[in-house]
Design an enzyme around this catalytic site. Sequence first.
Site, mmCIF file in Angstrom:
data_model
loop_
_atom_site.group_PDB
_atom_site.id
_atom_site.type_symbol
_atom_site.label_atom_id
_atom_site.label_comp_id
_atom_site.label_asym_id
_atom_site.label_seq_id
_atom_site.Cartn_x
_atom_site.Cartn_y
_atom_site.Cartn_z
ATOM 1 N N TYR A 7 93.462 47.101 59.629
ATOM 2 C CA TYR A 7 92.885 48.333 59.094
ATOM 3 C C TYR A 7 91.800 48.886 60.014
ATOM 4 C CZ TYR A 7 95.103 48.331 54.490
ATOM 5 O OH TYR A 7 96.008 48.421 53.457
ATOM 6 N N LYS A 28 101.302 34.908 58.325
ATOM 7 C CA LYS A 28 102.569 34.946 59.067
ATOM 8 C C LYS A 28 102.314 34.153 60.352
ATOM 9 C CE LYS A 28 106.835 36.379 59.757
ATOM 10 N NZ LYS A 28 108.003 36.035 58.928
ATOM 11 N N ASP A 37 106.472 36.769 53.863
ATOM 12 C CA ASP A 37 107.812 37.115 53.383
ATOM 13 C C ASP A 37 108.213 36.206 52.220
ATOM 14 O OD1 ASP A 37 107.698 35.291 55.552
ATOM 15 O OD2 ASP A 37 109.811 35.551 56.036
ATOM 16 N N ASP A 87 96.941 43.919 50.617
ATOM 17 C CA ASP A 87 97.365 45.232 50.125
ATOM 18 C C ASP A 87 98.740 45.112 49.461
ATOM 19 O OD1 ASP A 87 97.278 48.107 49.897
ATOM 20 O OD2 ASP A 87 98.684 48.203 51.570
ATOM 21 N N ASP A 111 99.470 44.679 45.141
ATOM 22 C CA ASP A 111 100.282 45.691 44.458
ATOM 23 C C ASP A 111 101.517 45.064 43.827
ATOM 24 O OD1 ASP A 111 98.835 47.986 44.540
ATOM 25 O OD2 ASP A 111 100.002 48.982 46.084
HETATM 26 C C1 LIG Z 1 94.713 54.075 50.021
HETATM 27 C C2 LIG Z 1 94.906 52.899 50.934
HETATM 28 C C3 LIG Z 1 94.212 53.121 52.248
HETATM 29 C C4 LIG Z 1 94.461 51.592 50.275
HETATM 30 C C5 LIG Z 1 94.706 50.391 51.163
HETATM 31 O O1 LIG Z 1 95.721 50.294 51.853
HETATM 32 O O2 LIG Z 1 93.840 49.491 51.168
HETATM 33 C C6 LIG Z 1 95.125 51.282 48.925
HETATM 34 O O3 LIG Z 1 96.491 51.063 49.063
HETATM 35 C C7 LIG Z 1 94.471 50.068 48.312
HETATM 36 O O4 LIG Z 1 95.109 49.005 48.210
HETATM 37 O O5 LIG Z 1 93.289 50.147 47.936
HETATM 38 C C1 LIG Z 2 111.481 32.768 61.149
HETATM 39 C C2 LIG Z 2 110.788 34.092 61.290
HETATM 40 C C3 LIG Z 2 110.184 34.217 62.663
HETATM 41 C C4 LIG Z 2 111.722 35.262 60.947
HETATM 42 C C5 LIG Z 2 111.021 36.587 61.025
HETATM 43 O O1 LIG Z 2 109.850 36.715 60.622
HETATM 44 O O2 LIG Z 2 111.645 37.542 61.497
HETATM 45 C C6 LIG Z 2 112.386 35.182 59.566
HETATM 46 O O3 LIG Z 2 111.447 35.264 58.540
HETATM 47 C C7 LIG Z 2 113.402 36.276 59.442
HETATM 48 O O4 LIG Z 2 113.189 37.200 58.655
HETATM 49 O O5 LIG Z 2 114.420 36.232 60.156
#
Ligand SMILES: CC(C)[C@H](C(=O)O)[C@@H](O)C(=O)O
Ligand SMILES: CC(C)[C@H](C(=O)O)[C@@H](O)C(=O)O
Lengths: 361, 361
Positions: free
Chosen positions: A144, A194, A226, A250, A254
Amino acid sequence: SANYKVAVLPGDGIGPEVMAEALKVLDKVQSEFGFTLELSHFDVGGVAIDNHGSPLPAATLAGCEAADAVLFGSVGGPKWEHLAPNDQPERGALLPLRGHFKLFCNMRPARIYEGLEDFSPLRADISARGFDIVCMRELTGGIYFGQPKGREGEGAQEKAFDTEVYHRYEIERIARLGFEAAQGRRGIVTSVDKANVLQASILWREVVNEVAKDYPDVTLNHIYIDNATMQLIKDPSQFDVMLCSNLFGDIISDEMAMLTGSMGLLPSVSLNDQGFGLYEPAGGSAPDIAGKGIANPVAQILSAALMLRYSFKEEAAALAIERAISETLSEGYFSGDLYKADAKHPVQTTVQMGEHIANRI
Amino acid sequence: SANYKVAVLPGDGIGPEVMAEALKVLDKVQSEFGFTLELSHFDVGGVAIDNHGSPLPAATLAGCEAADAVLFGSVGGPKWEHLAPNDQPERGALLPLRGHFKLFCNMRPARIYEGLEDFSPLRADISARGFDIVCMRELTGGIYFGQPKGREGEGAQEKAFDTEVYHRYEIERIARLGFEAAQGRRGIVTSVDKANVLQASILWREVVNEVAKDYPDVTLNHIYIDNATMQLIKDPSQFDVMLCSNLFGDIISDEMAMLTGSMGLLPSVSLNDQGFGLYEPAGGSAPDIAGKGIANPVAQILSAALMLRYSFKEEAAALAIERAISETLSEGYFSGDLYKADAKHPVQTTVQMGEHIANRI
Ligand SMILES: CC(C)[C@H](C(=O)O)[C@@H](O)C(=O)O
Ligand SMILES: CC(C)[C@H](C(=O)O)[C@@H](O)C(=O)O
């Protein structure tokens, strides 16, 4: 008796409507609990663009500086969506406030309230197990705010770039708060990263492991972002505190808010190391229902309770608000977002919800 | 008759078991459809670390270079988790393969199969609407490969950093493939970004908007990554093609895979601009069930079908495999992961599933 200065920033959409109810409840607690709140109102977001040409006018920032805490409504709406990203209400108000006041610690609790399981978009057997998670999000670092950030070159080779960067001290201080939060809860920290791809995540994981040594009573798990988005859906009840970088927080906060199905009940806290904080509902400005008097004010009222707890240490008053909210909901009073056909009472307006809660203080 | 060279990389965990069934099915189609497949087997991942000291040995890479396509199983497992991130099977094999062969286009389809709605972790009324989404993920750019990436400094100020960077040409080529995919589907592209925070996303959005002009028959929507993780849960049926950067595609594709509840059915394709591709199941090496003969081979077999379609243009053979899989499932033959108490037939082993499918070619 104690006197606290609060900068009130209602903002756009449903912000002013739900803020009015939060102020009603705060007014009630200040007389009951023997402290006084000195409120100053300021424009922020779209309304500030309209009135002053900027989503965060100098007077608003000065008002926040003069205050002990900021009670924030919500900003944004279709009216300002044509503006350049930097000028839009959300980005133009929230990011500078976070940066200016060094609000590095963002806590976003999300849980399924008893009796509201049906609102969760999860399969009945999963939502029946319930969940109660706090997302502990680092809020002033990472991609950010990282430099360099920009654009250069021309034609097909033109490129745009951002920097994900974390310093050891930034990771350490948010991690400590994560472990401390877990100590007061179920004792589990799940750190989201990650580390199989990002250098910043490798350092993140190292520092979190070191900090963990000071909290032997807390169980630490690491999970890739992920996989975290998958496990949250499969079984959110496995999580207690999720410790996240700015970007991953973020996303995770959510996702977990949506999984509750009752976003109108979720507050959020952003703190600096002085205890100065910004308190806001999780849900957003909801322009589609603004001005109708039907928005759920609970998230805003809970945000006010958290302000009393975290910035003013008025725990008894915070608990009184939380209890009044629980009573109102368990007695079957609901705004439209959480209304069911078999409810005990008719749909409640924003004002009615605020009155039920204020009357129960 | 046409002859295609395939590098077969079964890998770890359930990889070898499900690969055996894919090869059984491929053997059947090559005789039926009049082409020949020349297969060469190579170690990759953990087994390659054990046998050759590297997750992607030179011989494996050379074998892939000599081939027309790579059929990949899955890599990783607890045995190799203590290794440094760079040396681990997933990172040490997949990222170099993607980079070396410039496999910039990753397609990950996810859908709820009729009759399998109950396996979805979504609430019954949401899963009943079903969904059918392709995640079109950029796979060789962004924060995965962006430079600089590293660590410097000491003590509290030590920092680690990564660079999210996108060039116009990188965004343009993946966007074109996204729009083309949508033309053959329901005609909707949803581009996922974080243009309210990231410079790279602002360029991403600009370029996608420009490319969209060449596809007036396709509807383009933009969505922020945080909102995307929410909307996917709330109503996945609104999406058709989700166009994502490398990192956001990693997150979105896993989330949508989990939402199907039938990860054992999901293949994935990674292509370069020559049509050379790597084909692999979405699910991972599943070490907990490896060696038991119970893994679902369908995702691996579907990956083989996609290899025939995308790298060899053997559409009829690909369709025959897909039809054989549909028949097997709709006749009620399921491996343990998709077995229900009221199923017509007992739980099928990996080998039995492979035989059902091969027999129906
Ligand atoms: C509006 C945006 C910049 C903000 C963020 O990404 O942090 C919002 O999504 C949040 O989570 O407060
Ligand atoms: C293993 C990892 C590096 C890989 C990625 O992040 O792309 C996996 O999560 C995928 O989605 O194929």
